[in-house]
Design a protein around this motif. Structure first.
Motif, PDB file in Angstrom:
ATOM      1  N   TYR A  39       0.814  -1.317  -0.088  1.00  0.00           N
ATOM      2  CA  TYR A  39      -0.015   0.124  -0.070  1.00  0.00           C
ATOM      3  C   TYR A  39       0.872   1.156  -0.045  1.00  0.00           C
ATOM      4  CZ  TYR A  39      -4.016  -2.938   1.136  1.00  0.00           C
ATOM      5  OH  TYR A  39      -4.916  -3.873   0.857  1.00  0.00           O
ATOM      6  N   ASP A  40       0.460   2.255  -0.720  1.00  0.00           N
ATOM      7  CA  ASP A  40       1.236   3.657  -0.863  1.00  0.00           C
ATOM      8  C   ASP A  40       1.095   4.130   0.665  1.00  0.00           C
ATOM      9  OD1 ASP A  40       1.418   3.714  -3.630  1.00  0.00           O
ATOM     10  OD2 ASP A  40      -0.394   4.547  -3.815  1.00  0.00           O
ATOM     11  N   GLY A  41       2.429   4.659   0.931  1.00  0.00           N
ATOM     12  CA  GLY A  41       2.575   5.200   2.315  1.00  0.00           C
ATOM     13  C   GLY A  41       3.046   4.425   3.241  1.00  0.00           C
ATOM     14  N   THR A  42       3.522   3.114   2.896  1.00  0.00           N
ATOM     15  CA  THR A  42       3.817   2.050   3.728  1.00  0.00           C
ATOM     16  C   THR A  42       5.428   1.877   3.819  1.00  0.00           C
ATOM     17  OG1 THR A  42       3.351   0.156   2.485  1.00  0.00           O
ATOM     18  CG2 THR A  42       1.762   0.847   3.756  1.00  0.00           C
ATOM     19  N   THR A  43       6.457   1.519   4.634  1.00  0.00           N
ATOM     20  CA  THR A  43       7.616   1.533   4.599  1.00  0.00           C
ATOM     21  C   THR A  43       8.131   0.350   3.580  1.00  0.00           C
ATOM     22  OG1 THR A  43       7.987   2.179   6.856  1.00  0.00           O
ATOM     23  CG2 THR A  43       9.747   0.788   5.721  1.00  0.00           C
ATOM     24  N   LEU A  44       7.178  -0.711   3.653  1.00  0.00           N
ATOM     25  CA  LEU A  44       7.751  -1.912   2.447  1.00  0.00           C
ATOM     26  C   LEU A  44       7.152  -1.453   1.101  1.00  0.00           C
ATOM     27  CD1 LEU A  44       8.691  -4.597   2.648  1.00  0.00           C
ATOM     28  CD2 LEU A  44       6.431  -5.697   2.819  1.00  0.00           C
ATOM     29  N   LYS A  45       6.132  -0.462   0.774  1.00  0.00           N
ATOM     30  CA  LYS A  45       5.891  -0.079  -0.677  1.00  0.00           C
ATOM     31  C   LYS A  45       7.086   0.856  -0.987  1.00  0.00           C
ATOM     32  CE  LYS A  45       3.195   0.826  -4.186  1.00  0.00           C
ATOM     33  NZ  LYS A  45       4.085   1.505  -5.088  1.00  0.00           N
ATOM     34  N   GLU A  46       7.312   1.654  -0.180  1.00  0.00           N
ATOM     35  CA  GLU A  46       8.647   2.537  -0.365  1.00  0.00           C
ATOM     36  C   GLU A  46       9.784   1.855  -0.735  1.00  0.00           C
ATOM     37  OE1 GLU A  46       8.598   5.011   3.105  1.00  0.00           O
ATOM     38  OE2 GLU A  46       6.607   6.178   2.344  1.00  0.00           O
ATOM     39  N   ALA A  47      10.220   0.656   0.121  1.00  0.00           N
ATOM     40  CA  ALA A  47      11.455  -0.043  -0.394  1.00  0.00           C
ATOM     41  C   ALA A  47      11.201  -0.845  -1.596  1.00  0.00           C
ATOM     42  CB  ALA A  47      11.553  -1.188   0.677  1.00  0.00           C
ATOM     43  N   ALA A  48       9.731  -1.384  -2.148  1.00  0.00           N
ATOM     44  CA  ALA A  48       9.794  -1.936  -3.281  1.00  0.00           C
ATOM     45  C   ALA A  48      10.052  -0.898  -4.378  1.00  0.00           C
ATOM     46  CB  ALA A  48       8.502  -2.629  -3.366  1.00  0.00           C
ATOM     47  N   ASP A  49       9.487   0.424  -4.142  1.00  0.00           N
ATOM     48  CA  ASP A  49       9.447   1.487  -5.341  1.00  0.00           C
ATOM     49  C   ASP A  49      11.068   1.866  -5.426  1.00  0.00           C
ATOM     50  OD1 ASP A  49       6.935   1.412  -5.394  1.00  0.00           O
ATOM     51  OD2 ASP A  49       6.627   3.495  -4.138  1.00  0.00           O
ATOM     52  N   ARG A  50      11.931   1.847  -4.394  1.00  0.00           N
ATOM     53  CA  ARG A  50      13.423   1.848  -4.773  1.00  0.00           C
ATOM     54  C   ARG A  50      14.085   0.740  -5.227  1.00  0.00           C
ATOM     55  NH1 ARG A  50      12.657   3.678   0.827  1.00  0.00           N
ATOM     56  NH2 ARG A  50      13.783   1.569   1.518  1.00  0.00           N
ATOM     57  N   GLY A  51      13.453  -0.469  -5.089  1.00  0.00           N
ATOM     58  CA  GLY A  51      13.994  -1.667  -5.739  1.00  0.00           C
ATOM     59  C   GLY A  51      14.767  -2.395  -4.383  1.00  0.00           C
ATOM     60  N   ASP A  52      14.492  -1.987  -3.326  1.00  0.00           N
ATOM     61  CA  ASP A  52      15.134  -2.690  -2.158  1.00  0.00           C
ATOM     62  C   ASP A  52      14.574  -3.785  -1.824  1.00  0.00           C
ATOM     63  OD1 ASP A  52      17.135  -0.606  -1.922  1.00  0.00           O
ATOM     64  OD2 ASP A  52      16.155   0.617  -0.755  1.00  0.00           O
ATOM     65  N   PHE A  53      13.365  -3.939  -2.176  1.00  0.00           N
ATOM     66  CA  PHE A  53      12.369  -5.045  -1.837  1.00  0.00           C
ATOM     67  C   PHE A  53      11.751  -5.421  -3.089  1.00  0.00           C
ATOM     68  CE2 PHE A  53       8.172  -7.106  -1.014  1.00  0.00           C
ATOM     69  CZ  PHE A  53       8.487  -7.969  -0.061  1.00  0.00           C
ATOM     70  N   LEU A  54      11.799  -6.864  -3.305  1.00  0.00           N
ATOM     71  CA  LEU A  54      11.455  -7.081  -4.819  1.00  0.00           C
ATOM     72  C   LEU A  54      10.130  -8.275  -4.459  1.00  0.00           C
ATOM     73  CD1 LEU A  54      14.820  -7.921  -6.314  1.00  0.00           C
ATOM     74  CD2 LEU A  54      13.276  -6.126  -6.737  1.00  0.00           C
ATOM     75  N   PRO A  55       8.858  -7.693  -4.625  1.00  0.00           N
ATOM     76  CA  PRO A  55       7.582  -8.485  -4.380  1.00  0.00           C
ATOM     77  C   PRO A  55       7.520  -9.645  -5.381  1.00  0.00           C
ATOM     78  CG  PRO A  55       7.279  -6.267  -5.094  1.00  0.00           C
ATOM     79  CD  PRO A  55       8.611  -6.433  -5.184  1.00  0.00           C
ATOM     80  N   LEU A  56       6.921 -10.888  -4.898  1.00  0.00           N
ATOM     81  CA  LEU A  56       6.720 -11.815  -5.736  1.00  0.00           C
ATOM     82  C   LEU A  56       5.686 -11.540  -7.018  1.00  0.00           C
ATOM     83  CD1 LEU A  56       6.374 -14.711  -2.757  1.00  0.00           C
ATOM     84  CD2 LEU A  56       8.516 -13.871  -4.065  1.00  0.00           C
TER      85      LEU A  56
END
Length: 119
Positions: A39-56
């Motif tokens: 979800y927008d505004g969450t730490t994990l979404k921000e990490a995904a947007d930066r490429g630090d977290f790669l969702p499945l």
């Protein structure tokens, strides 16, 4: 309740097998899964947007679900549900009894998704 995808691409197998180990130890009478939603505004979404977290991908999420179910060994019957709207495949059964039936359903959707995943 288990959330599929929390380990992202790099931690998926470890997440599935580690979660299965904890579930097997606890041996609950009921278990359900949700699929991670960013979800927008969450730490994990921000990490995904930066490429630090790669969702499945959906395919990878089904592989994680398969690994989870393959590795769970409960001492008593456990009602299993993966029927939340966030889940790609509505799945229901009783572990350990219905493991093979549920794995067959997962393999069918993996076969369906294989071309989309590789293409």
């Amino acid at each position: 309740m288990v959330i599929l995808g929390l380990g992202g691409k790099t931690g998926s197998y470890r997440h599935a097998t580690g979660t299965a180990r904890v579930i097997s130890h606890i041996s609950p009478t009921m278990l359900s899964t949700l699929t991670l939603t960013l979800y927008d505004g969450t730490t994990l979404k921000e990490a995904a947007d930066r490429g630090d977290f790669l969702p499945l991908t959906p395919y990878e999420t089904m592989v994680e679900l398969k690994e989870l179910i393959c590795h769970i060994r409960v001492a008593n019957p456990c009602i299993f549900r993966s029927d939340h709207i966030s889940n790609l495949l509505p799945l229901a059964g009783v572990l350990n009894r219905d493991r093979d039936k549920m794995l067959q359903e997962i393999h069918e959707i993996l076969d369906f998704l294989k071309d989309k995943h590789n293409g």
